[in-house]
Design a protein around this motif. Structure first.
Motif, short mmCIF file in Angstrom:
data_model
loop_
_atom_site.label_atom_id
_atom_site.label_comp_id
_atom_site.label_asym_id
_atom_site.label_seq_id
_atom_site.Cartn_x
_atom_site.Cartn_y
_atom_site.Cartn_z
N ILE A 145 0.84 -1.19 0.00
CA ILE A 145 0.00 0.00 0.00
C ILE A 145 0.89 1.25 0.00
CG2 ILE A 145 -1.79 1.26 1.25
CD1 ILE A 145 -2.74 -1.44 0.12
N GLY A 146 0.60 2.17 -0.90
CA GLY A 146 1.34 3.42 -0.98
C GLY A 146 2.56 3.36 -1.89
N LYS A 147 2.90 2.20 -2.39
CA LYS A 147 4.04 2.07 -3.30
C LYS A 147 3.55 2.04 -4.75
CE LYS A 147 7.17 -0.63 -0.42
NZ LYS A 147 7.91 -1.91 -0.34
N GLU A 148 4.42 2.50 -5.64
CA GLU A 148 4.11 2.43 -7.06
C GLU A 148 4.79 1.20 -7.64
OE1 GLU A 148 4.12 5.16 -11.09
OE2 GLU A 148 5.55 5.63 -9.51
N TYR A 149 4.06 0.48 -8.50
CA TYR A 149 4.55 -0.73 -9.15
C TYR A 149 4.45 -0.60 -10.65
CZ TYR A 149 4.51 -2.98 -4.64
OH TYR A 149 4.77 -3.30 -3.34
N TYR A 150 5.33 -1.30 -11.36
CA TYR A 150 5.23 -1.37 -12.81
C TYR A 150 4.94 -2.82 -13.21
CZ TYR A 150 10.05 -3.14 -12.90
OH TYR A 150 11.18 -3.89 -12.71
N PHE A 151 4.17 -2.98 -14.27
CA PHE A 151 3.78 -4.28 -14.77
C PHE A 151 4.93 -4.86 -15.59
CE2 PHE A 151 1.19 -6.73 -18.03
CZ PHE A 151 0.92 -7.79 -17.19
N VAL A 152 5.46 -6.01 -15.18
CA VAL A 152 6.67 -6.55 -15.81
C VAL A 152 6.42 -7.15 -17.20
CG1 VAL A 152 7.83 -6.94 -13.61
CG2 VAL A 152 6.53 -8.79 -14.65
N ASP A 153 5.19 -7.56 -17.49
CA ASP A 153 4.92 -8.21 -18.77
C ASP A 153 4.40 -7.26 -19.84
OD1 ASP A 153 5.77 -10.71 -17.88
OD2 ASP A 153 3.80 -11.17 -17.04
N ALA A 154 4.52 -5.96 -19.62
CA ALA A 154 4.11 -5.00 -20.65
C ALA A 154 5.13 -5.01 -21.79
CB ALA A 154 4.01 -3.60 -20.05
N PRO A 155 4.67 -4.78 -23.02
CA PRO A 155 5.63 -4.66 -24.12
C PRO A 155 6.65 -3.56 -23.81
CG PRO A 155 3.39 -4.77 -24.95
CD PRO A 155 3.29 -4.65 -23.46
N SER A 156 7.83 -3.66 -24.36
CA SER A 156 8.93 -2.74 -24.01
C SER A 156 8.60 -1.27 -24.27
CB SER A 156 10.20 -3.13 -24.76
OG SER A 156 10.00 -3.05 -26.15
N ASP A 157 7.73 -0.99 -25.22
CA ASP A 157 7.40 0.41 -25.52
C ASP A 157 6.14 0.89 -24.79
OD1 ASP A 157 5.83 -1.33 -27.03
OD2 ASP A 157 5.63 0.08 -28.69
N ILE A 158 5.60 0.07 -23.89
CA ILE A 158 4.39 0.44 -23.17
C ILE A 158 4.67 0.38 -21.67
CG2 ILE A 158 2.01 -0.21 -22.65
CD1 ILE A 158 1.80 -1.34 -25.47
N GLN A 159 4.31 1.45 -21.00
CA GLN A 159 4.47 1.51 -19.55
C GLN A 159 3.11 1.29 -18.89
OE1 GLN A 159 5.37 5.40 -18.06
NE2 GLN A 159 5.99 4.64 -16.06
N ALA A 160 3.06 0.45 -17.87
CA ALA A 160 1.85 0.25 -17.08
C ALA A 160 2.23 0.27 -15.61
CB ALA A 160 1.17 -1.06 -17.46
N THR A 161 1.52 1.07 -14.83
CA THR A 161 1.84 1.21 -13.41
C THR A 161 0.60 0.99 -12.56
OG1 THR A 161 1.40 3.59 -13.37
CG2 THR A 161 3.67 2.89 -13.90
N LEU A 162 0.83 0.81 -11.26
CA LEU A 162 -0.25 0.55 -10.31
C LEU A 162 0.19 1.08 -8.95
CD1 LEU A 162 -2.92 -1.08 -9.74
CD2 LEU A 162 -1.42 -3.00 -9.21
N THR A 163 -0.71 1.83 -8.30
CA THR A 163 -0.45 2.35 -6.95
C THR A 163 -1.71 2.21 -6.12
OG1 THR A 163 1.11 3.98 -7.84
CG2 THR A 163 0.29 4.38 -5.62
N PHE A 164 -1.56 1.80 -4.86
CA PHE A 164 -2.67 1.68 -3.93
C PHE A 164 -2.64 2.83 -2.93
CE2 PHE A 164 -1.96 -2.55 -5.49
CZ PHE A 164 -3.24 -3.08 -5.62
N ASP A 165 -3.73 3.54 -2.78
CA ASP A 165 -3.87 4.63 -1.82
C ASP A 165 -4.70 4.13 -0.64
OD1 ASP A 165 -4.64 6.86 -0.34
OD2 ASP A 165 -5.03 8.10 -2.08
N ALA A 166 -4.07 3.97 0.53
CA ALA A 166 -4.75 3.41 1.70
C ALA A 166 -5.80 4.36 2.26
CB ALA A 166 -3.73 3.06 2.78
#
Length: 131
Positions: free
Chosen positions: A25-46
């Motif tokens: 919770i509160g950390k930003e993550y990146y999706f490891v299986d995204a194509p190299s030219d595409i960024q995908a992130t995820l953050t949880f706000d408690a």
């Protein structure tokens, strides 16, 4: 004596499970299986009990419901901005958001967060671990 020991043990396990869940919770993550030219992130706000991130072309956001004792989590319904982008990125984004919306549980191991879905695991790494 036996009952108090079991109660104490379950309390310790419950607290450690909660702390474990709180570690993402509160950390930003990146999706490891995204194509190299595409960024995908995820953050949880408690505080707001919301999730947000970037899905390749658009920003997304929505609520999450967490039961740390069972390692269950549901995301969504997720909404996103409505910008258009390259076809490959739009296809990735659509699939990514569908999977996020179907998340049922999670697994956390140090800097890796795995969200379990009926169609497969979504593996994320902490942005801090990439620095």
């Amino acid at each position: 004596m036996k009952k108090s020991f079991l109660f104490g043990l379950s309390l310790i396990l419950g607290l450690s499970t909660s702390g474990y869940a709180q570690s993402f919770i509160g950390k930003e993550y990146y999706f490891v299986d995204a194509p190299s030219d595409i960024q995908a992130t995820l953050t949880f706000d408690a505080q707001a009990q919301r999730v947000f991130g970037f899905s390749g072309v658009n920003r997304f956001f929505g609520p999450y419901n967490l039961d740390a004792s069972k390692k269950e989590i549901q995301l969504g319904p997720l909404a996103s901005t409505m910008m258009a982008g390259p076809e490959e990125a739009m296809t990735f984004e659509s699939d990514f958001l569908k999977k996020l919306n179907s998340t049922t549980s999670y697994f956390m191991d140090e800097e890796t967060l795995i969200l379990k879905t009926p169609s497969g695991d979504l593996i994320f790494k902490s942005v801090d671990s990439a620095k």
